[in-house]
Design a protein around this motif. Structure first.
Motif, PDB file in Angstrom:
ATOM      1  N   PHE A 130       0.817  -1.211   0.000  1.00  0.00           N
ATOM      2  CA  PHE A 130       0.000   0.000   0.000  1.00  0.00           C
ATOM      3  C   PHE A 130       0.850   1.260   0.000  1.00  0.00           C
ATOM      4  N   HIS A 131       2.098   1.153   0.459  1.00  0.00           N
ATOM      5  CA  HIS A 131       2.964   2.336   0.516  1.00  0.00           C
ATOM      6  C   HIS A 131       3.241   2.909  -0.872  1.00  0.00           C
ATOM      7  N   GLU A 132       3.048   2.096  -1.919  1.00  0.00           N
ATOM      8  CA  GLU A 132       3.301   2.611  -3.269  1.00  0.00           C
ATOM      9  C   GLU A 132       2.240   3.617  -3.694  1.00  0.00           C
ATOM     10  N   ARG A 133       1.123   3.648  -2.956  1.00  0.00           N
ATOM     11  CA  ARG A 133       0.070   4.644  -3.133  1.00  0.00           C
ATOM     12  C   ARG A 133      -0.469   4.689  -4.557  1.00  0.00           C
ATOM     13  N   HIS A 134      -0.752   3.502  -5.105  1.00  0.00           N
ATOM     14  CA  HIS A 134      -1.416   3.451  -6.398  1.00  0.00           C
ATOM     15  C   HIS A 134      -2.859   3.920  -6.244  1.00  0.00           C
ATOM     16  N   PHE A 135      -3.347   4.593  -7.259  1.00  0.00           N
ATOM     17  CA  PHE A 135      -4.662   5.218  -7.188  1.00  0.00           C
ATOM     18  C   PHE A 135      -5.758   4.194  -6.907  1.00  0.00           C
ATOM     19  N   PHE A 136      -5.747   3.084  -7.646  1.00  0.00           N
ATOM     20  CA  PHE A 136      -6.803   2.095  -7.467  1.00  0.00           C
ATOM     21  C   PHE A 136      -6.720   1.445  -6.088  1.00  0.00           C
ATOM     22  N   ILE A 157     -10.615  -6.292   6.456  1.00  0.00           N
ATOM     23  CA  ILE A 157      -9.766  -5.421   5.628  1.00  0.00           C
ATOM     24  C   ILE A 157      -8.367  -5.408   6.227  1.00  0.00           C
ATOM     25  N   ILE A 158      -7.402  -5.830   5.417  1.00  0.00           N
ATOM     26  CA  ILE A 158      -6.002  -5.869   5.866  1.00  0.00           C
ATOM     27  C   ILE A 158      -5.168  -5.039   4.911  1.00  0.00           C
ATOM     28  N   VAL A 159      -4.435  -4.072   5.419  1.00  0.00           N
ATOM     29  CA  VAL A 159      -3.563  -3.211   4.615  1.00  0.00           C
ATOM     30  C   VAL A 159      -2.121  -3.542   4.978  1.00  0.00           C
ATOM     31  N   MET A 160      -1.314  -3.875   3.968  1.00  0.00           N
ATOM     32  CA  MET A 160       0.064  -4.309   4.224  1.00  0.00           C
ATOM     33  C   MET A 160       1.055  -3.418   3.485  1.00  0.00           C
ATOM     34  N   SER A 161       2.213  -3.250   4.116  1.00  0.00           N
ATOM     35  CA  SER A 161       3.254  -2.440   3.500  1.00  0.00           C
ATOM     36  C   SER A 161       4.600  -2.738   4.132  1.00  0.00           C
ATOM     37  N   ALA A 162       5.642  -2.496   3.353  1.00  0.00           N
ATOM     38  CA  ALA A 162       7.002  -2.657   3.874  1.00  0.00           C
ATOM     39  C   ALA A 162       7.462  -1.385   4.564  1.00  0.00           C
ATOM     40  N   THR A 163       7.225  -0.255   3.951  1.00  0.00           N
ATOM     41  CA  THR A 163       7.583   1.040   4.555  1.00  0.00           C
ATOM     42  C   THR A 163       6.354   1.931   4.455  1.00  0.00           C
ATOM     43  N   LEU A 164       5.794   2.284   5.562  1.00  0.00           N
ATOM     44  CA  LEU A 164       4.523   2.987   5.544  1.00  0.00           C
ATOM     45  C   LEU A 164       4.456   3.995   6.676  1.00  0.00           C
ATOM     46  N   GLU A 165       4.055   5.216   6.319  1.00  0.00           N
ATOM     47  CA  GLU A 165       3.749   6.194   7.347  1.00  0.00           C
ATOM     48  C   GLU A 165       2.349   5.859   7.866  1.00  0.00           C
TER      49      GLU A 165
END
Length: 852
Positions: A130-136, A157-165
């Motif tokens: 999710f950190h890539e912040r793609h529009f879709f 709902i699960i949101v995953m990221s390697a580097t995320l604010e």
């Protein structure tokens, strides 16, 4: 294949089950690259028994990652792809009635909402990377939250990221959001910087081959090497260079989205022999290549964006952010200590953006907005955006959908809009297919649309002298570039898309098969509308042009004259048509461009491709209300003056112009001001001092909001210039005009005083010396001071009431820079001893005190 239970993500298996066991479950998982989150979390959810009979949807930003992750997970569960575990991307899927874990690209879930507003067959949605912040990804999360709150409290709902604010995300998800962190399992990675040196000639790929060769001489071969490059062309060139340099010691693999699946699998599969994988940023996050001990990073990526002002897609090679560089380097530290070589300088790295801007600010919004409406949204203006798009970009997208008939004037979905939204193509092609279906030409126009959605049939350049190119399939009476492509594809279809035929003709057999599959899918969807498909009938030239015009009227272009390939396009845009296009013929005056892409090469060029010739009578028949006759003014580049014209326009595109009348003063001022602002014309007194004033105002506006000073943006400058140019119609009349009166009057007198106070022209150092501050639009405020005048000073000066430090450029006795710093105290204790040693030897007559 068994699962690797030593992966760090397994530490979260029990906590995740607990977190999703309640209603309204929302979880943020923060786990570094290589921890196993992309492959294991979906399995945790399924194996927990908390998902019932529903599916686990895993959203991936890239098609390649969706397919490869699904293949990996299917293998780990001892199944075949498309059974319990499958994937679905645009125009391709491997799923069945048994599928429980489905890896999808981000737009697929939104289309699912069109048919199933409550997502009844889905138990959990996992948004990966999710950190890539793609529009879709952003809007998929927003829609899932809405479904959970209104219809499906049991949806997980699960949101995953390697580097995320995580702060903003957790606030958006609400107080009940659980935050799980996996510490990961990483080893130290030694980062080195190796920018190209002037004495070394050659291209980027030559530098990469040289860097790897030199590294191997010192360190030997110990593991695999991963090289990051922006695109296919650079990858292929680098592969050739490495084959010549170190090819005997390594397997060399390419990895990018258009590569056949077999070659993609070979690039990431385990190998006992050392290999070099040369990849795009697809290998930056989701896809893991085991055994990598060296990463060589070009620091570049090819980034597609949409220029809302000009309405074109831009494709530029951009520098990656610091966060992306860290992700890439981390690929070398998964199984043992590793190394990363960055092909830029450490100083440049510090100047790079911390993270890549969210895609919502740089893409065409039309398709996503239409899908949102079709999935149940009633007002896009009130949509719960995670990050709101630019207002002008949103307005532009809404207007385009209204022009296509997909939305009504009051911004509601129309019956035609609902049909168009069912097609997995941009709305303009949806409109084309709708009109084609009504006219009985669905099959042929579905082929035309498919040709734009698949990989290109032909390479950019002829690879062998006997290979064919699109123009070789053209016929003298063609009206559209699509006709030649359709003939080339038909020839491949008649030969069953055989590879040997494609190699002989120079046509990509795999791309031809993709076009066939996409054509059938589009036809199958559009057949539901009930207009009837009929035979594969090719429309005549006029019918074909009118159907294409229905979706591309905003891409109408006009040639400047017969001797040039440059054109004007609706919206004040400019472009260049290819000489082999039907629009490149000298007899062609007006046409529509099926493709407008800004390509960065030696020059920045807007290429107009896939063109179709248009007659003015067709425009009048289809869009009678879009014509107007206007008395106006135009700027003549040769005489550098504004002239009066009588114009006939289609929207804002001038189709015909004649001299006449008097120049409207306001239009003259606007046209001259635009040329000054663009740099085409130069006002002698609109100089560096003026730009410095703007910088001072903007600094105070940003850092001292209590004074309520509005920043000076491009629109403000345009208005100032219009005042300065008022009454003039030529460059000769305006070039020497004064500017200070207009600029200084832009702010009320009390605010002008604030600027002098908060961002003064000069500052007084603590030793009493007065130093001028240099302001410029692209740099921090700076002073330049001889080092002797800084002795004894510990703190750099500040402006904006202490909020903005002034950069100190420290000069040697010869007035040349020796150091740049914002931290004088740090300079004295850090760099000064080395500077002192150097300068004392060159200037022994000066005093060079020591500081502790």
């Amino acid at each position: 294949m068994s699962r690797d239970r030593s992966l760090p993500i397994f530490d979260l298996e029990i906590d995740l089950a607990a977190a999703v066991s309640n209603e309204n479950a929302r979880v943020v998982i923060e786990a570094p690259t290589g921890s196993g989150k992309s492959t294991q979390v979906p399995q945790f959810l399924l194996d927990s028994g908390l998902c019932g009979d529903g599916e686990v949807y895993v959203l991936q930003p890239r098609r390649l990652a969706a397919r490869m992750l699904a293949t990996r997970v299917a293998s780990e569960r001892n199944g075949s792809l498309g059974d319990e575990v499958g994937f679905q991307v645009r125009f391709e899927n491997a799923v069945s009635a048994n599928t429980r874990i489905r890896f999808v690209t981000e737009g697929i879930l939104l289309r699912k909402l069109m048919d199933q507003p409550d997502l009844a067959t889905i138990s959990a949605v996992v948004l990966d990377e999710f950190h890539e912040r793609h529009f879709f990804g952003d809007i998929s999360l927003a829609r899932c939250l809405e479904v959970q709150k209104t219809l499906r409290p049991d949806l997980k709902i699960i949101v995953m990221s390697a580097t995320l604010e995580t702060a903003a995300l957790k606030s958006y998800l609400g107080d009940d959001c659980r935050h799980l962190i996996s510490e990961g399992r990483t080893y130290p990675v030694e980062v080195a910087y190796e920018p190209p040196r002037e004495r070394h000639k050659g291209e980027l790929w030559d530098h990469i081959a040289r860097v790897i060769r030199d590294y191997l001489k010192v360190n030997g071969v110990d593991g695999h090497i991963l090289v990051f490059l922006p695109g296919r062309y650079e990858i292929q060139k680098t592969a050739s260079a490495l084959q010549r340099t170190v090819g005997s010691s390594f397997e060399i693999h390419e990895l990018y989205g258009e590569l056949p699946p077999g070659k993609q699998d070979a690039a990431v599969s385990k190998s006992s022999r050392p290999k070099i994988v040369i990849a795009t940023n697809v290998a930056e996050t989701s896809i893991t290549i085991d055994g990598v001990t060296l990463v060589v990073d070009s620091g570049l990526e090819r980034r597609s964006a949409f220029d809302h002002r000009r309405g074109i897609t831009t494709l530029h090679i951009e520098k990656i952010s610091q966060a992306s560089a860290s992700q890439r380097a981390g690929r070398a530290g998964r199984t043992t200590k590793g190394a990363a070589i960055r092909l830029w300088s450490e100083r440049e790295h510090e100047q790079r953006a911390p993270a890549t801007a969210a895609e919502v600010q740089r893409m065409d919004l039309t398709e996503a907005i239409l899908i949102l409406y079709s999935s149940g949204i009633t007002s896009i203006r009130e949509f719960n955006w995670f990050e709101k798009p630019d207002r002008a970009a949103l307005d532009e997208a809404m207007l385009r959908l209204i022009e296509l008939g997909a939305l009504s004037r009051d911004e509601q979905l129309t019956p035609d809009g609902r049909k168009i939204s069912q097609l997995p193509v941009p709305p303009r092609f949806g409109k084309v297919l709708l009109e084609a279906a009504k006219g009985g030409y669905l099959d042929y126009l579905a082929l035309v649309a498919a040709l734009t959605q698949a990989r290109p049939l032909f390479p950019l350049r002829r690879r062998h002298s006997d290979h064919l190119m699109p123009e070789d399939f053209a016929q003298p009476d063609d009206i559209s570039d699509f006709q030649a492509l359709a003939r080339a594809w038909t020839q491949m279809k008649q030969n069953d898309f055989r590879r040997e035929i494609g190699e002989r003709l120079g046509i990509h057999a795999g791309a031809s098969r993709d076009v066939d599959r996409i054509t059938k899918q589009l036809t199958r969807i559009a057949d539901r509308w009930g207009f009837g498909s009929g035979s594969f009938a090719e429309p005549d030239n006029e019918a074909l042009a009118k159907i294409l015009l229905s979706g591309f009227s905003d891409r109408l272009a006009i040639r400047h004259n017969q001797s040039t390939l440059t054109c004007a396009v609706i919206g004040g845009r400019r472009g260049q048509v290819e000489k082999d296009s039907v629009a490149g013929d000298k007899t062609c005056r007006t046409f529509i461009a099926g493709e407008m892409i800004e390509v960065e090469g030696r020059d920045l060029t807007v290429k107009l491709g896939l063109c179709t010739r248009i007659e003015e009578t067709w425009l009048q028949e289809l869009f009678p209300d879009a014509f107007e006759k206007k008395e106006g003014a135009v700027y003549d580049e040769r005489s550098r003056k504004v002239e009066a014209r009588l114009e006939k326009r289609f929207r804002d595109l001038v189709l015909e112009t004649k001299p006449g009348g008097e120049v409207p003063p306001e239009e003259a001022a606007t046209l001259l001001a635009e040329r000054v602002l663009s740099g085409e014309l130069n006002l002698k007194k609109w100089d560096g001092k003026v730009e410095a004033w703007f910088s001072r105002v903007n600094l105070v506006a940003e850092n001292c909001p209590q004074y309520e000073i509005s920043p000076i943006d491009e629109e403000s400058k345009q208005l100032m210039l219009e005042q300065i140019c008022a009454g003039g119609i030529s460059y000769k009349q305006i070039k020497d005009r004064p500017v200070n009166a207009v600029i200084k009057e832009w702010l009320p007198s009390h605010q002008a005083g604030v600027i002098d106070h908060a961002a003064p022209e000069s500052v007084i150092l603590s030793n009493g010396k007065v130093v001028r501050v240099h302001y410029s639009p692209d740099e921090k405020p700076k002073i330049s001071v001889l080092i002797q005048h800084l002795f004894g000073l510990k703190d750099a000066p500040t402006i904006c009431e202490g909020k903005v430090p002034v950069v100190v450029e420290i000069l040697g006795p010869n007035s040349r820079p020796v150091q740049v710093t914002e931290n004088l105290a740090g300079f004295w204790t850090g760099s000064y001893p080395a500077v002192r040693s150097q300068l004392r030897g060159r200037y022994p007559k000066h005093d060079w005190p020591e500081f502790e």
